[in-house]
Scaffold this motif. Sequence first.
Motif, PDB file in Angstrom:
ATOM      1  N   TRP A 194      16.368   4.459  60.995  1.00 39.11           N
ATOM      2  CA  TRP A 194      15.912   3.264  61.698  1.00 39.11           C
ATOM      3  C   TRP A 194      15.828   3.484  63.198  1.00 39.11           C
ATOM      4  CZ3 TRP A 194      18.497  -1.570  59.081  1.00 39.11           C
ATOM      5  CH2 TRP A 194      18.170  -1.577  57.726  1.00 39.11           C
ATOM      6  N   ARG A 195      16.427   4.537  63.716  1.00 38.59           N
ATOM      7  CA  ARG A 195      16.332   4.823  65.150  1.00 38.59           C
ATOM      8  C   ARG A 195      15.223   5.821  65.440  1.00 38.59           C
ATOM      9  NH1 ARG A 195      19.746   8.762  68.719  1.00 38.59           N
ATOM     10  NH2 ARG A 195      19.267   8.042  70.810  1.00 38.59           N
ATOM     11  N   CYS A 196      15.280   6.989  64.822  1.00 36.46           N
ATOM     12  CA  CYS A 196      14.332   8.048  65.177  1.00 36.46           C
ATOM     13  C   CYS A 196      13.100   8.087  64.283  1.00 36.46           C
ATOM     14  CB  CYS A 196      15.031   9.411  65.187  1.00 36.46           C
ATOM     15  SG  CYS A 196      15.515  10.041  63.562  1.00 36.46           S
ATOM     16  N   GLY A 197      13.160   7.460  63.122  1.00 36.53           N
ATOM     17  CA  GLY A 197      12.009   7.406  62.229  1.00 36.53           C
ATOM     18  C   GLY A 197      11.793   8.643  61.381  1.00 36.53           C
ATOM     19  N   TYR A 198      12.661   9.645  61.483  1.00 35.78           N
ATOM     20  CA  TYR A 198      12.482  10.855  60.682  1.00 35.78           C
ATOM     21  C   TYR A 198      12.851  10.592  59.234  1.00 35.78           C
ATOM     22  CZ  TYR A 198      11.473  13.753  64.703  1.00 35.78           C
ATOM     23  OH  TYR A 198      10.879  14.291  65.808  1.00 35.78           O
ATOM     24  N   GLN A 199      12.083  11.202  58.333  1.00 37.25           N
ATOM     25  CA  GLN A 199      12.364  11.088  56.911  1.00 37.25           C
ATOM     26  C   GLN A 199      13.416  12.125  56.560  1.00 37.25           C
ATOM     27  OE1 GLN A 199       8.923  11.488  54.431  1.00 37.25           O
ATOM     28  NE2 GLN A 199       9.981  10.730  52.635  1.00 37.25           N
ATOM     29  N   THR A 200      14.591  11.649  56.185  1.00 37.40           N
ATOM     30  CA  THR A 200      15.717  12.524  55.934  1.00 37.40           C
ATOM     31  C   THR A 200      16.772  11.758  55.142  1.00 37.40           C
ATOM     32  OG1 THR A 200      17.281  14.045  57.005  1.00 37.40           O
ATOM     33  CG2 THR A 200      16.884  11.952  58.112  1.00 37.40           C
ATOM     34  N   LYS A 201      17.829  12.433  54.792  1.00 36.02           N
ATOM     35  CA  LYS A 201      18.942  11.765  54.121  1.00 36.02           C
ATOM     36  C   LYS A 201      19.550  10.757  55.093  1.00 36.02           C
ATOM     37  CE  LYS A 201      23.149  12.528  51.649  1.00 36.02           C
ATOM     38  NZ  LYS A 201      24.491  12.855  51.925  1.00 36.02           N
ATOM     39  N   LEU A 202      19.784   9.552  54.605  1.00 36.12           N
ATOM     40  CA  LEU A 202      20.305   8.486  55.462  1.00 36.12           C
ATOM     41  C   LEU A 202      21.774   8.215  55.180  1.00 36.12           C
ATOM     42  CD1 LEU A 202      17.318   5.994  55.283  1.00 36.12           C
ATOM     43  CD2 LEU A 202      17.830   7.672  57.057  1.00 36.12           C
ATOM     44  N   GLU A 203      22.456   7.785  56.207  1.00 34.72           N
ATOM     45  CA  GLU A 203      23.852   7.385  56.105  1.00 34.72           C
ATOM     46  C   GLU A 203      23.952   5.893  56.387  1.00 34.72           C
ATOM     47  OE1 GLU A 203      26.202   9.815  58.744  1.00 34.72           O
ATOM     48  OE2 GLU A 203      25.644  11.654  57.701  1.00 34.72           O
ATOM     49  N   ARG A 204      24.869   5.256  55.710  1.00 42.25           N
ATOM     50  CA  ARG A 204      25.129   3.843  55.967  1.00 42.25           C
ATOM     51  C   ARG A 204      26.049   3.769  57.188  1.00 42.25           C
ATOM     52  NH1 ARG A 204      26.857   3.243  49.920  1.00 42.25           N
ATOM     53  NH2 ARG A 204      27.466   5.324  50.521  1.00 42.25           N
ATOM     54  N   CYS A 205      25.563   3.146  58.226  1.00 41.53           N
ATOM     55  CA  CYS A 205      26.264   3.087  59.508  1.00 41.53           C
ATOM     56  C   CYS A 205      26.696   1.650  59.786  1.00 41.53           C
ATOM     57  CB  CYS A 205      25.319   3.578  60.598  1.00 41.53           C
ATOM     58  SG  CYS A 205      25.932   3.376  62.264  1.00 41.53           S
ATOM     59  N   HIS A 206      27.949   1.482  60.112  1.00 39.26           N
ATOM     60  CA  HIS A 206      28.473   0.160  60.432  1.00 39.26           C
ATOM     61  C   HIS A 206      27.956  -0.312  61.795  1.00 39.26           C
ATOM     62  CE1 HIS A 206      31.443   1.273  57.358  1.00 39.26           C
ATOM     63  NE2 HIS A 206      31.503  -0.038  57.145  1.00 39.26           N
ATOM     64  N   ILE A 207      27.563  -1.559  61.862  1.00 40.53           N
ATOM     65  CA  ILE A 207      27.183  -2.179  63.131  1.00 40.53           C
ATOM     66  C   ILE A 207      28.462  -2.447  63.923  1.00 40.53           C
ATOM     67  CG2 ILE A 207      26.138  -4.210  64.192  1.00 40.53           C
ATOM     68  CD1 ILE A 207      24.268  -4.296  61.676  1.00 40.53           C
ATOM     69  N   ILE A 208      29.395  -3.135  63.309  1.00 39.34           N
ATOM     70  CA  ILE A 208      30.748  -3.253  63.855  1.00 39.34           C
ATOM     71  C   ILE A 208      31.567  -2.233  63.066  1.00 39.34           C
ATOM     72  CG2 ILE A 208      32.786  -4.717  64.134  1.00 39.34           C
ATOM     73  CD1 ILE A 208      30.852  -7.121  64.227  1.00 39.34           C
ATOM     74  N   PRO A 209      32.117  -1.239  63.739  1.00 37.19           N
ATOM     75  CA  PRO A 209      32.822  -0.165  63.031  1.00 37.19           C
ATOM     76  C   PRO A 209      33.929  -0.683  62.110  1.00 37.19           C
ATOM     77  CG  PRO A 209      32.644   0.321  65.373  1.00 37.19           C
ATOM     78  CD  PRO A 209      32.183  -1.091  65.194  1.00 37.19           C
ATOM     79  N   HIS A 210      34.105   0.022  61.025  1.00 37.16           N
ATOM     80  CA  HIS A 210      35.167  -0.313  60.078  1.00 37.16           C
ATOM     81  C   HIS A 210      36.509  -0.351  60.801  1.00 37.16           C
ATOM     82  CE1 HIS A 210      38.054   0.428  56.777  1.00 37.16           C
ATOM     83  NE2 HIS A 210      37.228  -0.375  56.111  1.00 37.16           N
ATOM     84  N   SER A 211      36.718   0.584  61.725  1.00 38.77           N
ATOM     85  CA  SER A 211      37.982   0.653  62.480  1.00 38.77           C
ATOM     86  C   SER A 211      38.193  -0.569  63.378  1.00 38.77           C
ATOM     87  CB  SER A 211      38.025   1.925  63.326  1.00 38.77           C
ATOM     88  OG  SER A 211      36.979   1.909  64.286  1.00 38.77           O
ATOM     89  N   ARG A 212      37.129  -1.326  63.635  1.00 35.90           N
ATOM     90  CA  ARG A 212      37.224  -2.536  64.469  1.00 35.90           C
ATOM     91  C   ARG A 212      37.106  -3.796  63.606  1.00 35.90           C
ATOM     92  NH1 ARG A 212      38.809  -2.234  69.342  1.00 35.90           N
ATOM     93  NH2 ARG A 212      37.375  -3.809  70.036  1.00 35.90           N
ATOM     94  N   GLY A 213      37.275  -3.619  62.289  1.00 38.87           N
ATOM     95  CA  GLY A 213      37.251  -4.767  61.385  1.00 38.87           C
ATOM     96  C   GLY A 213      35.916  -5.031  60.733  1.00 38.87           C
ATOM     97  N   GLY A 214      34.944  -4.145  60.916  1.00 40.20           N
ATOM     98  CA  GLY A 214      33.619  -4.335  60.329  1.00 40.20           C
ATOM     99  C   GLY A 214      33.641  -4.190  58.819  1.00 40.20           C
ATOM    100  N   ALA A 215      32.924  -5.059  58.154  1.00 39.07           N
ATOM    101  CA  ALA A 215      32.897  -5.088  56.690  1.00 39.07           C
ATOM    102  C   ALA A 215      31.857  -4.118  56.130  1.00 39.07           C
ATOM    103  CB  ALA A 215      32.581  -6.509  56.226  1.00 39.07           C
ATOM    104  N   ASP A 216      32.075  -3.733  54.877  1.00 37.85           N
ATOM    105  CA  ASP A 216      31.131  -2.877  54.150  1.00 37.85           C
ATOM    106  C   ASP A 216      30.119  -3.759  53.420  1.00 37.85           C
ATOM    107  OD1 ASP A 216      32.622  -0.709  54.982  1.00 37.85           O
ATOM    108  OD2 ASP A 216      33.669  -0.445  53.082  1.00 37.85           O
ATOM    109  N   GLU A 217      29.396  -4.560  54.191  1.00 44.00           N
ATOM    110  CA  GLU A 217      28.415  -5.485  53.644  1.00 44.00           C
ATOM    111  C   GLU A 217      27.051  -5.218  54.268  1.00 44.00           C
ATOM    112  OE1 GLU A 217      29.995  -9.327  54.583  1.00 44.00           O
ATOM    113  OE2 GLU A 217      31.737  -9.058  53.284  1.00 44.00           O
ATOM    114  N   PRO A 218      25.969  -5.578  53.572  1.00 44.22           N
ATOM    115  CA  PRO A 218      24.635  -5.341  54.125  1.00 44.22           C
ATOM    116  C   PRO A 218      24.455  -5.887  55.541  1.00 44.22           C
ATOM    117  CG  PRO A 218      24.443  -6.063  51.859  1.00 44.22           C
ATOM    118  CD  PRO A 218      25.900  -6.186  52.241  1.00 44.22           C
TER     119      PRO A 218
END
Length: 176
Positions: A39-63
């Motif tokens: 979603w940032r660079c637009g390259y077609q590659t394997k994607l990782e699910r990245c937290h908007i609010i990091p898990h370490s800061r209380g971010g949930a594993d939700e869409p």
Amino acid sequence: MTKRTAIKTTIPEIVDYWFSRVYEGDLSVDASEAHERCWRCGYQTKLERCHIIPHSRGGADEPSNLVLLCKKCHLENPNISDPEIMWDWLKAYRTSLYDTFGIIQGFEEYKKIYGVSFSEQMMKLGISKVEELEPLIASKMEGCTRHFGESHLNKATFAGILRMIYKEIVKNRPKT
């Protein structure tokens, strides 16, 4: 220390959630390819699910708290608890054409390293269209390698290619 459980939210769930809420023109990816392109660079590659609010800061594993990034962009994303910052960051790097992110970044890196834009240098040499240099760029790219199996050249490598081109043009110019 307890081991973190794997994220169960799927890529399709993330895409469905966000592309019913965001304007795809703000990102480097179309909704139809958001499951396979960063979603940032637009390259077609394997994607990782990245937290908007990091898990370490209380971010949930939700869409609602996940975006899809390649490994490289995931490592560079803002790791803070204000969700607006992630969207500001994604929008700031938006490109309108696929597979041009690294090239754009390479031109910016060139200016940072050499204190002048590549385009300005070409104009001073009487070359007004960078497109005229495409065969030379392609030939220089053939001799480069990608770090750690990356699918595209990093920005410093592309800036180096531009510098080699500049030096070659200057060297081969008729002496006046």
